[in-house]
Motif scaffolding. Structure first.
Motif, PDB file in Angstrom:
ATOM      1  N   SER A 148      20.120  18.648 -10.456  1.00 25.24           N
ATOM      2  CA  SER A 148      19.033  19.319  -9.734  1.00 25.24           C
ATOM      3  C   SER A 148      19.521  20.526  -8.931  1.00 25.24           C
ATOM      4  N   GLU A 172      15.071  23.143  -4.534  1.00 29.46           N
ATOM      5  CA  GLU A 172      15.624  21.899  -5.088  1.00 29.46           C
ATOM      6  C   GLU A 172      14.672  20.721  -4.815  1.00 29.46           C
ATOM      7  N   ILE A 176      12.821  18.380  -7.649  1.00 27.37           N
ATOM      8  CA  ILE A 176      12.911  16.906  -7.697  1.00 27.37           C
ATOM      9  C   ILE A 176      11.503  16.297  -7.697  1.00 27.37           C
TER      10      ILE A 176
END
Ligand code: DC
Length: 223
Positions: A148, A172, A176
């Motif tokens: 990620s 990020e 996710i």
């Protein structure tokens, strides 16, 4: 019937970059299905519909006329006659696409369009459900992933290059969240097809990933 390469994977794994390189090298058509979900998300946003209002989305999406054409090998997505390529690449539209794409009528409409585009052509198509749902008979199926943080770094570079101000930690976090949404939805969630090959692009160059996939095509064609 043409030859089909299906590339699925999470946001920012490099699917579209790789698919474009492969399409160019092999002379295939590149079909970017995420762009279609993004165009639909833009339509829903412009209509002022709440992304949680499934009923309104399922009804209204029927009014969106989404078409694809190619100019010098580039996929142009038109929404009700207007080229929306420059409007759909933002993080906001991507997040909205993740929220609106689980709806049944949205998927039905766009999967039909994708299957029509692939019907008689040699294609490389990328998305979330290509190997599992759109092209279950594809000769080559790849599940392309990357960590990620690496994916966030790639998106960050892409967005800042276009002059957008952004924060890598937020990107990020959104990536996710988006993976979670895409993997846990009821209809055609993001998942690898049983016969897909996993490729982790975290520490590979674009050329290395493209060549790995092209290698699968040659093997497959030789029988
Ligand atoms: O690949 P992308 O970031 O352009 O995709 C945007 C969103 O569209 C993604 O979060 C989920 C949805 N999508 C989908 O549901 N099915 C696909 N085949 C492609 C994209």
């Amino acid at each position: 019937m043409g030859y089909k390469i299906a590339i699925d994977g999470p946001a920012g794994a490099g699917k579209s970059t790789i698919a474009k390189v492969i399409a160019k090298k092999l002379g295939f058509i590149y079909v970017d299905t995420g762009a279609m979900y993004r165009a639909m998300a833009l339509f829903i946003m412009n209509e002022g519909i709440d992304p949680k209002d499934a009923e309104a989305i399922n009804n209204k999406c029927k009014e969106a006329d989404i078409t694809i054409r190619y100019e010098n090998g580039e996929q142009i997505v038109c929404l009700n006659g207007e080229n929306v390529n420059s409007l759909i690449r933002t993080q906001q539209v991507g997040n909205m696409a993740s929220l609106t794409s689980p709806n049944k009528e949205v998927r039905k409409k766009l999967v039909e369009l994708q299957q029509k585009l692939a019907a008689d052509a040699d294609v490389v198509m990328d998305g979330r459900d290509i190997g599992t749902c759109v092209l279950p008979d594809a000769e080559v199926k790849v599940f392309l992933t990357a960590g990620s943080r690496v994916r966030a770094e790639r998106r960050y570079k892409e967005l800042t290059a276009k002059g957008e101000t952004c924060d890598i930690d937020i990107i990020e976090k959104e990536i996710i969240e988006r993976d979670h949404q895409d993997m846990t939805r009821e209809i055609s969630p993001l998942k690898a097809a049983d016969d897909a090959t996993f490729v982790d692009s975290s520490y590979m160059t674009i050329e290395e990933v493209a060549d790995t996939i092209i290698g699968m095509v040659s093997c497959n064609k030789e029988g």
